[in-house]
Motif scaffolding. Sequence first.
Motif, PDB file in Angstrom:
ATOM      1  N   ASP A 179      -1.005   0.058  -5.200  1.00 53.85           N
ATOM      2  CA  ASP A 179      -2.131  -0.734  -4.725  1.00 53.85           C
ATOM      3  C   ASP A 179      -1.732  -1.486  -3.455  1.00 53.85           C
ATOM      4  O   ASP A 179      -0.553  -1.732  -3.221  1.00 53.85           O
ATOM      5  N   ASP A 180      -2.729  -1.839  -2.660  1.00 57.56           N
ATOM      6  CA  ASP A 180      -2.509  -2.669  -1.470  1.00 57.56           C
ATOM      7  C   ASP A 180      -1.393  -2.096  -0.605  1.00 57.56           C
ATOM      8  O   ASP A 180      -0.506  -2.818  -0.141  1.00 57.56           O
ATOM      9  N   GLU A 236      -9.668   1.516   0.120  1.00 53.30           N
ATOM     10  CA  GLU A 236     -10.438   0.526  -0.642  1.00 53.30           C
ATOM     11  C   GLU A 236     -11.099  -0.457   0.296  1.00 53.30           C
ATOM     12  O   GLU A 236     -10.685  -0.609   1.446  1.00 53.30           O
TER      13      GLU A 236
HETATM   14 CA    CA Z   1      -6.120  -3.198  -3.771  1.00 54.59          CA
END
Ligand code: CA
Length: 279
Positions: A179-180, A236
């Motif tokens: 993520d990220d 995202e």
């Molecule tokens: Ca994220």
Amino acid sequence: AKELGRNNYQFYTRNMNERIHEKLDLQSALRQAIANDEFTLLYQPQVDLKSERIFGVEALLRWEHPEKGTIMPGDFIPIAEETGLIVAIDEWVLRAACAQNKAWQDAGMPMLTMSVNVSGKQFLQSDWSTRVSNVLRETGLAACYLELEVSEAAIMQDIGAAIATMRALQAEGIRLAIDDFGAGYSSLTALAHYPVVRLKLDQAFVQALPGSADDSAIAREVIRLGQQFDLSVIAEGVENAAQSQFLRENDCHEMQGYHYSRPMPAAALEVLLREPFRW
Ligand code: CA
Ligand code: C2E
Ligand code: CA
Ligand code: CA
């Protein structure tokens, strides 16, 4: 000057006491929240513009506080992490999300990957992979329909422990996503050792696309890394057509963001899945 100093000091302590009290209130309320069933999940679709389908959803936590209303994760996850309550909360989320996905499958809905966020603190607990396996067994969800999202920053807290956990989860057939991703914490060699299937391009680098030359370069680089290591890349926080178009032109076809759909309750997602793909 002395007088002023004392006043300042009194003001400071009063302010600090209030903050400490607020924090203690929040802590005890958080403890109650699990017992009182005050947590709920929203699901945000993840779309693949190439295959033209919703292939997964990300479970996003909300706290329905009896007096304060809906509290967003940003306002309580940090305190839950500080106090260790996150361990119980993340396990609640995991169980609820897996049970929901299994219920959808049993109802004959299209098969989806359920993405669940795991805090670094939870991910680095040595028994985490065992607890995940237990939840899968209890809910009856097949491992390949669960994807765990762990942030690049969390992995960097303890790469060795993170890789050990990732390997254990991978051995169970559970999918892993970083993520990220995009801040560049991970070296190329490290990335080659992560047993992950997907990178999530951090929305911080999606926001200013395509205008920002820096962010365009970062987005292209993440997409290229994904291709090189044979990983899917999902962007995202895609909020508009210009961002989406830039990403597609650069060979990123997986998207998540308000431009496609907001996070929604389970019932609303069921309605959406019955409609033809419209993106
Ligand atoms: Ca994220
Ligand atoms: P995240 O994992 O990066 O999740 C994406 C966040 O971006 C979510 O915020 C989502 O609602 C929001 N978002 C989605 N599309 C868009 C968009 O187009 N534009 C913008 N501006 N935002 C968009 P949310 O739900 O407030 O969650 C915030 C963070 O809280 C998450 O960031 C995640 O780190 C954490 N979180 C959420 N649920 C859980 C959970 O169950 N467990 C743990 N440990 N953390 C969670
Ligand atoms: Ca996430
Ligand atoms: Ca984030």
